[in-house]
Every structure is written in structure tokens, then in C-alpha cells.
Design an enzyme around this catalytic site. Sequence first.
Site, PDB file in Angstrom:
ATOM      1  N   TYR A  73     -55.897  67.511  -1.215  1.00  0.00           N
ATOM      2  CA  TYR A  73     -56.980  66.248  -1.437  1.00  0.00           C
ATOM      3  C   TYR A  73     -58.433  66.682  -1.145  1.00  0.00           C
ATOM      4  O   TYR A  73     -58.793  66.757  -0.601  1.00  0.00           O
ATOM      5  CB  TYR A  73     -56.492  65.444   0.299  1.00  0.00           C
ATOM      6  CG  TYR A  73     -55.717  64.293  -0.932  1.00  0.00           C
ATOM      7  CD1 TYR A  73     -55.443  63.344  -2.243  1.00  0.00           C
ATOM      8  CD2 TYR A  73     -54.112  64.483  -0.573  1.00  0.00           C
ATOM      9  CE1 TYR A  73     -53.921  62.283  -2.598  1.00  0.00           C
ATOM     10  CE2 TYR A  73     -53.583  63.242  -0.708  1.00  0.00           C
ATOM     11  CZ  TYR A  73     -53.135  61.869  -1.747  1.00  0.00           C
ATOM     12  OH  TYR A  73     -52.623  61.962  -2.428  1.00  0.00           O
ATOM     13  N   HIS A  88     -50.997  51.711  -6.986  1.00  0.00           N
ATOM     14  CA  HIS A  88     -49.620  51.621  -7.648  1.00  0.00           C
ATOM     15  C   HIS A  88     -48.607  50.029  -7.520  1.00  0.00           C
ATOM     16  O   HIS A  88     -47.729  50.962  -7.613  1.00  0.00           O
ATOM     17  CB  HIS A  88     -49.408  52.865  -6.878  1.00  0.00           C
ATOM     18  CG  HIS A  88     -50.063  54.247  -7.325  1.00  0.00           C
ATOM     19  ND1 HIS A  88     -50.425  54.598  -8.100  1.00  0.00           N
ATOM     20  CD2 HIS A  88     -50.866  54.788  -5.914  1.00  0.00           C
ATOM     21  CE1 HIS A  88     -51.515  56.049  -7.950  1.00  0.00           C
ATOM     22  NE2 HIS A  88     -51.652  56.252  -6.589  1.00  0.00           N
ATOM     23  N   HIS A 109     -60.496  58.159  -7.680  1.00  0.00           N
ATOM     24  CA  HIS A 109     -59.709  59.147  -7.068  1.00  0.00           C
ATOM     25  C   HIS A 109     -59.795  59.958  -7.061  1.00  0.00           C
ATOM     26  O   HIS A 109     -60.379  60.905  -7.725  1.00  0.00           O
ATOM     27  CB  HIS A 109     -57.981  58.871  -7.812  1.00  0.00           C
ATOM     28  CG  HIS A 109     -57.463  57.348  -8.174  1.00  0.00           C
ATOM     29  ND1 HIS A 109     -57.163  56.475  -7.090  1.00  0.00           N
ATOM     30  CD2 HIS A 109     -57.546  57.137  -8.810  1.00  0.00           C
ATOM     31  CE1 HIS A 109     -56.483  55.641  -7.788  1.00  0.00           C
ATOM     32  NE2 HIS A 109     -57.579  55.477  -8.256  1.00  0.00           N
ATOM     33  N   SER A 135     -57.464  63.022  -6.805  1.00  0.00           N
ATOM     34  CA  SER A 135     -56.837  63.111  -7.167  1.00  0.00           C
ATOM     35  C   SER A 135     -56.750  62.976  -8.300  1.00  0.00           C
ATOM     36  O   SER A 135     -56.701  61.919  -8.935  1.00  0.00           O
ATOM     37  CB  SER A 135     -55.548  63.826  -6.642  1.00  0.00           C
ATOM     38  OG  SER A 135     -54.916  62.383  -6.548  1.00  0.00           O
TER      39      SER A 135
HETATM   40  O1  CA2 Z   1     -55.819  60.525  -4.925  1.00  0.00           O
HETATM   41  C1  CA2 Z   1     -56.547  59.452  -4.802  1.00  0.00           C
HETATM   42  O2  CA2 Z   1     -56.959  59.270  -3.825  1.00  0.00           O
HETATM   43  C2  CA2 Z   1     -54.937  58.681  -3.608  1.00  0.00           C
HETATM   44  O3  CA2 Z   1     -56.136  57.486  -4.626  1.00  0.00           O
HETATM   45  C3  CA2 Z   1     -54.908  59.360  -2.991  1.00  0.00           C
HETATM   46  C4  CA2 Z   1     -54.092  58.369  -2.278  1.00  0.00           C
HETATM   47  C5  CA2 Z   1     -52.668  58.686  -2.749  1.00  0.00           C
HETATM   48  O4  CA2 Z   1     -51.461  57.520  -2.380  1.00  0.00           O
HETATM   49  C6  CA2 Z   1     -53.177  58.005  -4.205  1.00  0.00           C
HETATM   50  O5  CA2 Z   1     -52.199  58.199  -5.657  1.00  0.00           O
HETATM   51  C7  CA2 Z   1     -54.357  58.953  -4.918  1.00  0.00           C
HETATM   52  C8  CA2 Z   1     -53.146  59.059  -0.374  1.00  0.00           C
HETATM   53  C9  CA2 Z   1     -54.522  58.472   0.123  1.00  0.00           C
HETATM   54  C10 CA2 Z   1     -54.528  60.163   1.198  1.00  0.00           C
HETATM   55  O6  CA2 Z   1     -52.810  60.406   1.728  1.00  0.00           O
HETATM   56  C11 CA2 Z   1     -52.981  61.035   2.828  1.00  0.00           C
HETATM   57  C12 CA2 Z   1     -51.981  61.612   2.953  1.00  0.00           C
HETATM   58  C13 CA2 Z   1     -52.321  62.907   3.922  1.00  0.00           C
HETATM   59  C14 CA2 Z   1     -53.143  63.854   4.405  1.00  0.00           C
HETATM   60  C15 CA2 Z   1     -54.261  63.102   4.095  1.00  0.00           C
HETATM   61  C16 CA2 Z   1     -54.620  61.668   2.970  1.00  0.00           C
END
Ligand code: CA2
Length: 146
Positions: free
Chosen positions: A24, A82, A102, A104
Site C-alpha cells: 500500500y 469484496h 484502489h 493496489s
Molecule cells: O488496494 C486497495 O486500495 C484496497 O481497497 C485496500 C484494502 C483491501 O482490503 C482491498 O482488497 C484493496 C485494505 C485497506 C488498507 O489495509 C491496510 C492493511 C494493513 C496496513 C495498512 C492498511
Amino acid sequence: MSDRILILHGPNLNLLGQREPEVYGRQTLADINGSISLLAEELGVKVDTYQSNHEGNLIDRIHAAKNDGFAGIIINPGGLTHTSVALRDAISSIDPPVIEAHLSNIHAREEFRQQSYVAGVVIGQVSGFGAMSYHLALRGLISHLL
Ligand code: CA2
């Protein structure tokens, strides 16, 4: 036409910059919001940003968007992307156009992340460019609104 755009960030995006920088990036949510605001100023629009870890709060903001004076919404629904039929229904229930962003590339990740419940009710999706996904979404939304 209003010049106000609402930026919504879903669950866990408040943790950005603290963990998983390889996925991220190192920017915090405040850094990302700051960069969106700078671009917005350059493009002649105003942005409000809002993050919540609670699905219902995001849905309430989506329902209120038109009455709150927003011309459109950019949303990163986080993990709700999701899972959430409720978020999809909220997006399809409103008039202002919505773009999904997003950090990623969800299509290059685990199989469960490759499905988006909201993709079918937004005007477009930007995925995989880090903070620039929001910037591209902002440009796309403005050009859609013109
Ligand atoms: O890629 C993206 O922006 C996502 O929406 C980010 C989400 C993820 O569940 C999606 O599949 C893709 C996750 C949000 C942030 O999660 C973190 C986890 C650990 C440390 C920092 C942020």
C-alpha cells in the site's frame, strides 16, 4: 452543477503508512488526502474526505451525498469491495456518479480480491496506481461531470 466531490475511504485505510508498505506504499491517509486536495485546487473543484471503519457510516454518507451538495463521489471501499451488497445497493440508489479507486491492483492479488461488488454500479474503476488512483479517478470524475 456543484463543484464539490466527496472522497470516501473504507475500513483500515486509516492504517496506511504503518504496515504493509510493500502493498500500500508509505504514505499515510493524511498524505493521500493532502495530495488529492492539492490536485482538486489545481482542477478547480473542492473535495471533502471521510474515512470510516463502519459500513453503515459509509452508506449514510452515500445516501446524503446529493443533499449534502456533492456532484460525485470517489470511493475506496477497502475490504468491503469484496463483500458488501449493501454498499453496492447504496451506490446504485443515488444520482451522483461514483468512481471506485484502489491503491493496489485488486485484479493481480488473491482471488477473493478480484471480485468487486461495487464495480457494476460505478462509472469506472481505477486500481493499482497507489495514491495516483485517486488522482486519476478525480480527473475521470470531473471529465464525466463536464
Ligand atoms: O488496494 C486497495 O486500495 C484496497 O481497497 C485496500 C484494502 C483491501 O482490503 C482491498 O482488497 C484493496 C485494505 C485497506 C488498507 O489495509 C491496510 C492493511 C494493513 C496496513 C495498512 C492498511
